[in-house]
Scaffold this motif. Structure first.
Motif, PDB file in Angstrom:
ATOM      1  N   HIS A 140      66.223   9.680  38.055  1.00  0.00           N
ATOM      2  CA  HIS A 140      65.845  10.601  39.128  1.00  0.00           C
ATOM      3  C   HIS A 140      65.811  12.067  38.681  1.00  0.00           C
ATOM      4  O   HIS A 140      65.321  12.914  39.420  1.00  0.00           O
ATOM      5  CB  HIS A 140      66.801  10.464  40.314  1.00  0.00           C
ATOM      6  CG  HIS A 140      66.751   9.121  40.975  1.00  0.00           C
ATOM      7  ND1 HIS A 140      65.603   8.593  41.506  1.00  0.00           N
ATOM      8  CD2 HIS A 140      67.721   8.190  41.154  1.00  0.00           C
ATOM      9  CE1 HIS A 140      65.868   7.395  42.006  1.00  0.00           C
ATOM     10  NE2 HIS A 140      67.136   7.126  41.800  1.00  0.00           N
ATOM     11  N   TYR A 149      74.541  11.586  41.330  1.00  0.00           N
ATOM     12  CA  TYR A 149      74.792  10.469  40.410  1.00  0.00           C
ATOM     13  C   TYR A 149      75.508  10.978  39.157  1.00  0.00           C
ATOM     14  O   TYR A 149      76.453  10.359  38.671  1.00  0.00           O
ATOM     15  CB  TYR A 149      73.485   9.789  39.996  1.00  0.00           C
ATOM     16  CG  TYR A 149      72.854   8.946  41.062  1.00  0.00           C
ATOM     17  CD1 TYR A 149      73.360   7.693  41.390  1.00  0.00           C
ATOM     18  CD2 TYR A 149      71.723   9.389  41.744  1.00  0.00           C
ATOM     19  CE1 TYR A 149      72.766   6.910  42.366  1.00  0.00           C
ATOM     20  CE2 TYR A 149      71.122   8.618  42.718  1.00  0.00           C
ATOM     21  CZ  TYR A 149      71.645   7.373  43.026  1.00  0.00           C
ATOM     22  OH  TYR A 149      71.050   6.595  43.990  1.00  0.00           O
ATOM     23  N   LYS A 164      70.818   6.176  36.654  1.00  0.00           N
ATOM     24  CA  LYS A 164      70.145   6.676  37.861  1.00  0.00           C
ATOM     25  C   LYS A 164      69.911   8.185  37.769  1.00  0.00           C
ATOM     26  O   LYS A 164      68.854   8.676  38.170  1.00  0.00           O
ATOM     27  CB  LYS A 164      70.967   6.361  39.115  1.00  0.00           C
ATOM     28  CG  LYS A 164      70.964   4.904  39.493  1.00  0.00           C
ATOM     29  CD  LYS A 164      69.658   4.553  40.122  1.00  0.00           C
ATOM     30  CE  LYS A 164      69.768   3.199  40.798  1.00  0.00           C
ATOM     31  NZ  LYS A 164      68.495   2.805  41.398  1.00  0.00           N
TER      32      LYS A 164
END
Length: 181
Positions: free
Chosen positions: A112, A86, A108
């Motif tokens: 994450h 990402y 994101k």
């Protein structure tokens, strides 16, 4: 340390009085790489993800940004919680001028990438740059501070050049000097 000062307050004071404005971790945030809380990725999958990232970087270096985005997207499809893909795809999207999608990817990456300092320092700094370009000064300042706290040198420079931070540092330093006298 003064026995009446909490560790968090001491960290803040260390930041304020530091000549080079090094940032100390805040309460509840452990920057020790051994404490990474990201989901475990199986070794064989990690090998494939790294291969895709290397291929994507190679394509980007040849100015094939769309091809690079495709490889990063492939990595994300294989492992939707792989923060590095990402983060890297966001950079490629920024190069293409697609800041909206880049912001989504950076969100994101941050989601994450909790506990992964290398990811977070880049993601927060990239997001700060986009926010600054869009005129979101407060958002950019907050993200630069996070990027700096995680060790990104560009973010540290941005925070140091913040006139409010400099002014605050000067005022507090002057007040403390008067108190010492």
């Amino acid at each position: 340390m003064d026995p009446t000062t909490s560790q968090r307050d001491q960290n803040i004071l260390d930041v304020i009085f530091s000549k080079n404005m090094e940032f100390a971790p805040l309460d509840g945030i452990n920057l020790d790489p051994s404490t990474i809380t990201a989901p475990v990725i199986q070794p064989d999958l990690m090998v494939r993800l790294k291969e895709l990232e290397r291929a994507a970087v190679g394509l980007a270096e040849k100015n094939n940004i769309d091809g690079a985005i495709g490889k990063f997207s492939e990595a994300i499809e294989l492992c939707p919680h792989y923060a590095s893909a990402y983060n890297n795809r966001a950079q490629a999207l920024r190069i293409k001028g697609d800041s909206e999608r880049a912001l989504e990817d950076l969100d994101k990456a941050i989601e994450h990438g909790q506990g992964q300092v290398a990811i977070l320092k880049q993601a927060y700094t990239q997001r700060a740059i986009i926010k600054k370009q869009r005129g979101d000064e407060a958002g950019a300042e907050a993200d630069f501070a996070e990027g700096a706290r995680h060790g990104n040198e560009v973010a540290k420079q941005a925070v140091q050049s913040n006139p409010y931070a400099k002014m605050c540092n000067a005022i507090v330093s002057e007040a403390m000097a008067k108190l010492r006298q």
